[in-house]
Scaffold this active site. Structure first.
Site: not given
Ligand code: M6R
Length: 600
Positions: A2, A27, A73, A99-100, A477, A481, A484, A500, A595
């Site tokens: 947010c 955000r 968000w 925000n929070g 990684e 990438k 997402e 395995h 982000k």
């Protein structure tokens, strides 16, 4: 998560708020809204979707010099127009953005607001209703605001408008970032200085559990107990051009391309007058005093930590563990006698990492933060900071921060090792130059990676990445990438683990991308590629010069194999980028993500 903006001054505020929100969209971007105030009262415009959607519902004929805005968000309540901020109290006297996460919102509702009809599903609405309740009980707005803040458990950055208070924005912060920006004849608020660079580069940082009374000519910082706090302002050292896309179609591509320059900049930033890489003495002493290092991070930064562990153990000979931040507080390992905690965080604001920092500080342990954002929460609250010097990273998918984190970890490990008198395996300054050139070669060859993405990933629903040793860290990684931004289900596995269990998933046409940059495991990873190919996999091997074999899909330039992750990750970034493009995905703003993850 947010983003918040606010403006109070002499100019019309709508465009300033909207431009600010566009800069904060990284955000959170599931809904957005602004509230502007003039003599006729407060007008609220909000909409599900992006800032572009919000623009379509704003009445641009309403002129106002005071306003607040929010890009969301979702945490409590689905993304929708009604759950979008700003939220208003029942009488519409108070309007608020937040925000929070308010952890005790259900309890607050039960205890204070049982007779109030809430219109949204958000925890935020509780705050604005609580303020109105306390005002109705006889308190002035400022006192009611402070009283409500004292009731809140959790994290918040808040901006509040009072319809009956002509010229004030009430602001508060706890655990969520918020800055007040200073101007001539105006003041602003922003979750990130980037948002308001358009009007000012002078900011005042807020500390947790502080509130600020912002007018167009003044700001007054107070503790919740009512004591006034003096604080100097600082200049935000962000070049406005750094946060523009320029001619690039996406920030992600721009940031991938910036990596050679970032590698060179990091070397320069950490070189002393003799041209040697050096780390501040107190930081180095803290590293070398530790009998064990605990790296704490999330997502991509966690993956950089996996590589960093190798450096710290191989070069500085310090036992090192890497932990996912969100698990650490519950599953705290048995700590050594003299631990040092290294927090790796691009944003420096990640709530999961911060929770660990708070926890280990309570235990009295020292902390070092590696971050891209000077003055960020994780930097301020740690004993030491090493900056990444990567420049603002805007795309949600982290690219240049990952390579910057690994580069700074390599420099730290070398400095720590040298200070202990260990002989270095190579000249890091020289090798970093080779790395920068190698990355440049790859970013100049984008068509090759676009083709690989087309050949291997354009129609698949899943994909596997395999590697061994250092390559195993990179494939984790690579998988993150790809998933997402392209929404292809992707996993990174240690080549040896396939048999395995995971090999059961391989069927005709399953894409398997293998990295082969490490000499001592080259034969083994080649064997794994053959095993999956024999079971129908569509294989793509990315090898390093000197280890290549006929049939490899791409051969990256040769670099020292300890530094190979800095280079081998780049093809995987570009492949993910093109796979997402081929699938018409929103590369810079993937669904459900934000982000800066400022909620736990
Ligand atoms: O700002 P941080 O480095 O603390 O963020 C950690 C993760 O949220 C972040 O790396 C995330 O995994 C990225 N979106 C991955 O591209």
């Amino acid at each position: 998560m947010c983003g918040i903006v606010g403006y109070i001054g002499s100019n019309d505020t709508k465009e300033i708020l909207l431009k600010g929100l566009e800069k904060l969209e990284y955000r959170g971007y599931d809904s957005a809204g602004i509230a502007v105030k003039n003599d006729d009262g407060v007008s609220v415009f909000k909409e599900k979707g992006r800032i572009a959607d919000l623009r379509s519902v704003v009445d641009f004929s309403v002129n106002a010099n005071i306003g607040i805005g929010h890009t969301r968000w979702a945490t409590h309540g689905e993304p929708s127009q009604v759950n979008a901020h700003p939220h208003q109290s029942t009488t519409s006297r108070f309007t608020l953005v937040h925000n929070g996460v308010i952890e005790n919102y259900a309890q607050l509702k039960r205890e204070h607001l049982a007779d109030v009809n809430l219109v949204s599903e958000t925890d935020t609405e509780i705050i604005v209703q609580l303020i109105e309740k306390f005002v109705k009980e006889g308190l002035e707005t400022e006192a009611a605001f402070a009283k409500a803040l004292k009731e809140l458990k959790g994290s918040y950055a808040i901006a509040l408008l009072d319809n009956q208070n002509e010229d004030t924005i009430f602001v508060a912060k706890n655990k969520s970032p918020l800055l007040v920006g200073l101007g001539d004849d105006f003041n602003v608020i922003a979750s990130d200085a980037m948002a308001m660079l358009q009007v000012t580069d002078e900011y005042v940082e807020l500390m947790d559990k502080e509130m600020v009374i912002v007018t167009k000519d003044s700001i007054t910082i107070k503790t919740l107990a009512g004591e006034t706090v003096a604080r100097d302002s600082f200049k935000a050292e962000i070049d406005a051009s750094d946060i523009e896309k320029g001619t690039y179609p996406h920030y992600m591509l721009k940031e991938i391309d910036e990596q050679p320059a970032v590698m060179r900049k990091i070397v320069q930033a950490y070189q002393n007058e003799e041209g040697e890489l050096s780390i501040a003495k107190d930081t180095l002493d803290a590293v070398n005093a530790a009998d064990r290092i605990y790296i704490i991070a999330c997502g991509t930064s966690y993956h950089a930590g996996l590589v960093g562990k190798e450096y710290l153990e191989k070069t500085a000979k310090i036992p090192t563990e890497v932990h996912v931040a969100s698990e650490f507080v519950y599953n705290t390992p048995l700590l050594s006698e003299k631990p040092l905690f290294i927090f790796i965080s691009q944003s420096g604001e990640t709530a999961d990492s911060r929770a660990v920092l708070v926890h280990i500080k309570e235990l009295g342990h020292p902390a070092l933060t590696l971050t891209n954002v000077a003055g960020s929460t994780l930097s301020r609250e740690a004993n030491h900071t090493l900056l990444l010097h990567a420049g603002p990273e805007i795309a949600v998918a982290s690219t240049k921060a990952y390579t910057a984190q690994i580069a700074v970890l390599a420099i730290l490990a070398e400095a720590a090792g040298k200070a202990k008198g260990f002989e270095m395996k190579f000249d890091l300054v020289q090798e970093m130059g080779i790395v920068a050139n190698a990355i440049q070669t790859l970013t100049d060859d984008k068509e090759a990676f676009e083709q690989i993405a087309r050949d291997f990933l354009s129609t698949t629903r899943n994909a596997f990445f395999i590697g061994r040793s250092m390559d195993y860290h990179v494939v984790q990684e690579a998988a993150l990438k790809l998933k997402e931004i392209s929404y292809i289900q992707a996993e990174g596995f240690a080549g040896g683990e396939l048999k395995h269990g995971t090999i059961a998933l391989i069927e005709d046409g399953t894409p398997v991308v293998a990295l082969a940059t490490q000499e001592n495991v080259n034969l083994s990873i080649r064997g794994n590629v053959k095993e999956v190919a024999a079971r129908g996999a569509n294989t793509c091997t990315i090898s390093m010069k000197g280890l290549e074999e006929e049939g490899d899909s791409y051969v990256i330039p040769h670099v020292h194999e300890l530094l190979a992750p800095l280079v081998s990750v780049v093809p995987t970034q570009l492949i993910a980028y093109y796979a997402a493009l081929h699938r018409d995905c929103d590369v810079d703003k993937p669904r459900n993500l934000a982000k800066s993850v400022t909620v736990e």
